[in-house]
Design a protein around this motif. Structure first.
Motif, short mmCIF file in Angstrom:
data_model
loop_
_atom_site.label_atom_id
_atom_site.label_comp_id
_atom_site.label_asym_id
_atom_site.label_seq_id
_atom_site.Cartn_x
_atom_site.Cartn_y
_atom_site.Cartn_z
N LEU A 61 35.01 41.25 22.21
CA LEU A 61 36.39 41.43 22.54
C LEU A 61 36.49 41.89 23.82
N ALA A 62 35.24 42.47 24.48
CA ALA A 62 35.30 42.69 25.83
C ALA A 62 35.70 42.12 27.04
N PRO A 63 35.34 40.58 26.93
CA PRO A 63 36.14 39.86 27.95
C PRO A 63 37.54 39.87 28.06
N LEU A 64 38.14 40.10 27.13
CA LEU A 64 39.46 39.91 26.71
C LEU A 64 40.45 40.58 27.84
N PRO A 65 40.28 42.10 27.87
CA PRO A 65 41.02 42.85 28.99
C PRO A 65 40.84 42.48 30.36
N LEU A 66 39.29 41.93 30.73
CA LEU A 66 38.90 41.58 31.98
C LEU A 66 39.70 40.20 32.42
N PHE A 67 39.57 39.45 31.46
CA PHE A 67 40.45 37.93 31.85
C PHE A 67 41.84 38.52 32.05
N VAL A 68 42.35 39.11 31.16
CA VAL A 68 43.85 39.22 31.34
C VAL A 68 44.05 40.16 32.64
N TRP A 69 43.26 40.93 33.06
CA TRP A 69 43.46 41.56 34.34
C TRP A 69 43.16 40.63 35.37
N MET A 70 42.29 39.85 35.57
CA MET A 70 42.34 38.55 36.36
C MET A 70 43.38 38.01 36.36
N GLY A 71 44.08 37.66 35.35
CA GLY A 71 45.33 36.82 35.35
C GLY A 71 46.58 37.67 36.07
N GLU A 72 46.49 39.21 35.76
CA GLU A 72 47.49 39.83 36.45
C GLU A 72 47.42 39.99 38.08
N ILE A 73 46.09 39.99 38.37
CA ILE A 73 45.76 40.19 39.64
C ILE A 73 46.35 38.88 40.45
N VAL A 112 35.89 28.88 29.59
CA VAL A 112 35.38 30.01 29.97
C VAL A 112 35.43 31.03 28.97
N SER A 113 36.71 31.14 28.48
CA SER A 113 36.99 32.63 27.72
C SER A 113 36.53 32.37 26.07
N GLY A 114 36.63 31.18 25.44
CA GLY A 114 36.29 31.21 24.04
C GLY A 114 37.45 31.52 23.35
N SER A 115 38.45 32.16 23.73
CA SER A 115 39.49 32.83 23.10
C SER A 115 40.93 32.25 23.27
N SER A 116 41.48 31.89 22.18
CA SER A 116 42.87 31.30 22.40
C SER A 116 43.58 32.42 22.93
N ALA A 117 43.62 33.65 22.47
CA ALA A 117 44.37 34.69 22.86
C ALA A 117 44.38 34.86 24.47
N ALA A 118 43.15 35.03 24.99
CA ALA A 118 42.85 35.16 26.34
C ALA A 118 43.41 34.08 27.09
N THR A 119 43.08 32.97 26.71
CA THR A 119 43.60 31.69 27.32
C THR A 119 44.92 31.75 27.46
N ALA A 120 45.73 32.07 26.37
CA ALA A 120 47.33 32.00 26.35
C ALA A 120 47.75 33.12 27.29
N ALA A 121 47.11 34.29 27.22
CA ALA A 121 47.53 35.20 28.04
C ALA A 121 47.51 35.11 29.61
#
Length: 434
Positions: A61-73, A112-121
């Protein structure tokens, strides 16, 4: 009580809770508690503590908040605006125009992320405000994100394919190779539906931007360079082997901060808002994951998935009828369990009957993943729907309605896979090896 009756009761309780408007994660926890107390004699507290810790203490789960933060930036800087401004002149003549950015962006980011949640977010955080500002219909914005966000389950590297390969004792490399052509087919089908919808509903699309000569389009495309460099850097660092997905996510955050500073759109306020936005979104996703994990554990204790699989096996169906029954079974199970749990809980019963029917286990793995993708956007527990609910500000039933056409596109992909199984088997056989 039969497995079907238990399943119907749990489904009714969950739908009632979701309709009441309480938080999704709370509804999942409540159904799990009800299942444990009503249908099992196992210690509820122990199951709750174990599943909760297992869901939130996972390194994956560690990449999830980082990828979400990248999207926010990117959302709070000029970079997301630059990306759409650079792509608009090139997609202006294609029916659906900038809606295709959602499909292509999710396809690239899924790898890149391998996560459908991180991708959609991540893609949704950038694209929803941009497309709304340009006048695109909300239903298509949400639908393209929900459908395309599932691509992370199929496009390599895919965690669910790894789990299936271990369960079926198949080569992970061959499974990854088998997912390439079906993944590209899904991208093409999604884009084809978007183009067809745009042709059938021209009045609901925003006015086309003026067509520009090649020189001007190339000049506008320069605005894509920073975002493309960031994406290539993140993807390249993973595939070259320089960084793990978590390290690549951190690299993406650092790169987004540097690019935002370079465009003079990074301020203390935007940094703080981006960090808080990423925190809220990530906490929402992890809270839902924890609730889904407990519900998965409770379902395992009740034995419903195993009993339903055994019931299907007892019907002694033909190969085609067996695939149809398994498709319905996995869609129903995927409404209440995450994809990995579906595989873990059912393969020990399902795989022997699949082998007995003469169905290729390599092909069946791809078939299973596409079915699980359908369940990701199927109420009442389609996980991508919950992620987009928080981003789009719509209720879960509106999100599900917008996602319905893309569910049908995935169903079409399943039919194509059944009719042309070589889509999944040709490339692994061509490349050879185990």
């Amino acid at each position: 009580m039969s497995a079907v009756a238990m399943g119907l009761i749990l489904a009714a309780v969950l739908i009632a809770l979701l309709a009441s408007g309480i938080w999704v994660a709370v509804a999942l926890f409540a159904v799990g508690l009800f299942a444990m107390e009503a249908f099992t004699t196992s210690p509820t507290g122990l199951a709750l503590g174990t599943s909760l810790w297992g869901a939130i203490a996972s390194w994956s789960l560690a990449p999830l908040p980082l990828f979400v933060w990248m999207g926010e930036i990117l959302f709070r800087s000029r970079l997301s605006e630059d990306m759409y401004a650079g792509l608009a002149p090139w997609l202006g003549r294609l029916p659906g125009r900038l809606l295709h950015v959602n499909v292509l962006g999710c396809g690239v980011f899924a790898a890149v992320s391998g996560s459908s949640a991180a991708t959609a977010a991540t893609i949704g955080r950038m694209s929803i405000p941009q497309l709304r500002e340009r006048g695109y219909p909300d239903r298509m914005i949400i639908g393209t994100l929900a459908g395309s966000g599932t691509l992370g389950l199929l496009i390599p590297p895919s965690i669910i394919l790894i789990v299936y390969g271990i369960s079926a004792e198949l080569s992970i490399a061959r499974l990854f190779i088998a997912g390439i052509l079906p993944g590209l087919m899904l991208v093409g089908l999604f884009m084809g539906y978007v183009a067809l919808w745009a042709l059938l509903h021209p009045g609901r699309m925003p006015p086309a931007e003026p067509r520009l000569p090649l020189g001007e389009r190339l000049w506008h495309a320069r605005r894509l360079i920073p975002v493309l460099a960031l994406v290539v850097g993140v993807i390249g660092s993973i595939y070259v082997g320089v960084a793990t997905p978590t390290e690549a996510a951190a690299l993406g955050v650092a790169g987004a901060l540097l690019l935002s500073a370079g465009t003079r759109s990074l301020t203390w306020a935007s940094f703080r808002d981006g960090l808080m936005g990423a925190t809220r979104t990530s906490c929402m996703i992890v809270f839902i994951l924890a609730g889904a994990a407990f519900l998965t554990t409770a379902m395992g204790y009740t034995g419903v998935p195993r009993l339903l699989a055994e019931w299907i096996a007892a019907l002694d169906l033909s190969p085609l009828a067996l695939l149809a029954a398994l498709a319905v079974f996995f869609i129903v199970m995927g409404c209440f369990l995450d994809g990995i749990s579906v595989v873990v809980l059912t393969t020990s019963v399902v795989l022997p009957m699949v082998q007995a029917a003469g169905i290729d286990l390599l092909w069946f793995g791809i078939f299973l993943v596409v079915i699980v993708e359908m369940a990701q956007i199927t109420p009442p527990v389609g996980f991508n729907l919950f992620v987009l609910q928080g981003l789009a500000g719509r209720n879960i039933f509106q999100i599900a309605w917008a996602s319905l056409p893309f569910f049908l596109v995935l169903l079409l992909a399943v039919v194509i896979l059944v009719v042309f199984p070589e889509l999944a088997t040709w490339l692994p056989d061509r490349m050879g090896g185990r």
